[in-house]
Design a protein around this motif. Sequence first.
Motif, PDB file in Angstrom:
ATOM      1  N   SER A  93       0.830  -1.166  -0.118  1.00 62.45           N
ATOM      2  CA  SER A  93      -0.164  -0.075   0.019  1.00 62.45           C
ATOM      3  C   SER A  93       0.784   1.070   0.071  1.00 62.45           C
ATOM      4  N   ARG A  94       0.227   2.459  -0.761  1.00 55.43           N
ATOM      5  CA  ARG A  94       0.940   3.634  -0.416  1.00 55.43           C
ATOM      6  C   ARG A  94       0.235   4.121   0.852  1.00 55.43           C
ATOM      7  N   TYR A 154      -4.205  13.212  -0.940  1.00 54.86           N
ATOM      8  CA  TYR A 154      -4.040  11.686  -1.167  1.00 54.86           C
ATOM      9  C   TYR A 154      -5.232  11.000  -0.951  1.00 54.86           C
ATOM     10  N   HIS A 178      -4.822   5.275  -1.299  1.00 52.45           N
ATOM     11  CA  HIS A 178      -3.876   5.382  -0.365  1.00 52.45           C
ATOM     12  C   HIS A 178      -4.408   4.758   0.950  1.00 52.45           C
ATOM     13  N   TYR A 213     -10.233   5.748   4.753  1.00 52.23           N
ATOM     14  CA  TYR A 213      -9.150   5.080   4.390  1.00 52.23           C
ATOM     15  C   TYR A 213      -9.221   3.711   5.019  1.00 52.23           C
TER      16      TYR A 213
END
Length: 226
Positions: free
Chosen positions: A2-3, A58, A63, A90
Amino acid sequence: MSRVVLFGGGPLAELAHFYLTHDSPHEVVAFTVNGDYIQQDTFHGLPVVPFETVQDVYPPGDHAMFLPLSFKQMNHLRADRLAEAKAKGYPIISYVSSKATTFPGFECGENCYILEDNTIQPFAKIGTNVVLWSGNHIGHHTVIQDHVMVTSQVVISGACTIEPHCFIGVNATIRDETVIGRESLIGMGVSILRDTEPFSVYKAKGTEPAGFRSDEIRSISHKSGG
């Protein structure tokens, strides 16, 4: 892989950046903190962006986030920020050191931070948002529930239950089949032999000075020819 956007801009975030960079498949791409706490635009060569608007720069579709925050407010601060990150959409990663000892069937929840030299025996269960600093023993069939901080060199014996929002200090020992009640604070060096009530605080008595100076010992040894 993952970023990852890391929440924080101080030593704990710096340490998490090191671990994720050198001991995980993830790539840290930025740091985020609440806007009022931003003191610099970059940290370790990466952007620092306000948490309030991080999703615009982001986006969560591309992300993940990791929130390696401290035990402040009995882990409620970390829990609150985790909830806010999830509300933004997220996905949340966990970090388990490759130098921790685990066994087949091991699982932990989101936003766990498990450092080196932890021994997590078979059938132990680790919840969400749990921090296990380095060098702990987590006994078989023990359950650590959500939002718990275990510091270092702690022994939690078999079949214990650690309820949410507990803090367990360095070198504490917990007897087998013990329930540590919700939001208990177990200080460093404390031995727990029976269940604790919710919101309990236990602290060890500090060691008192011996009453003489170390150079007096040296002087006595010299006179005796030792």
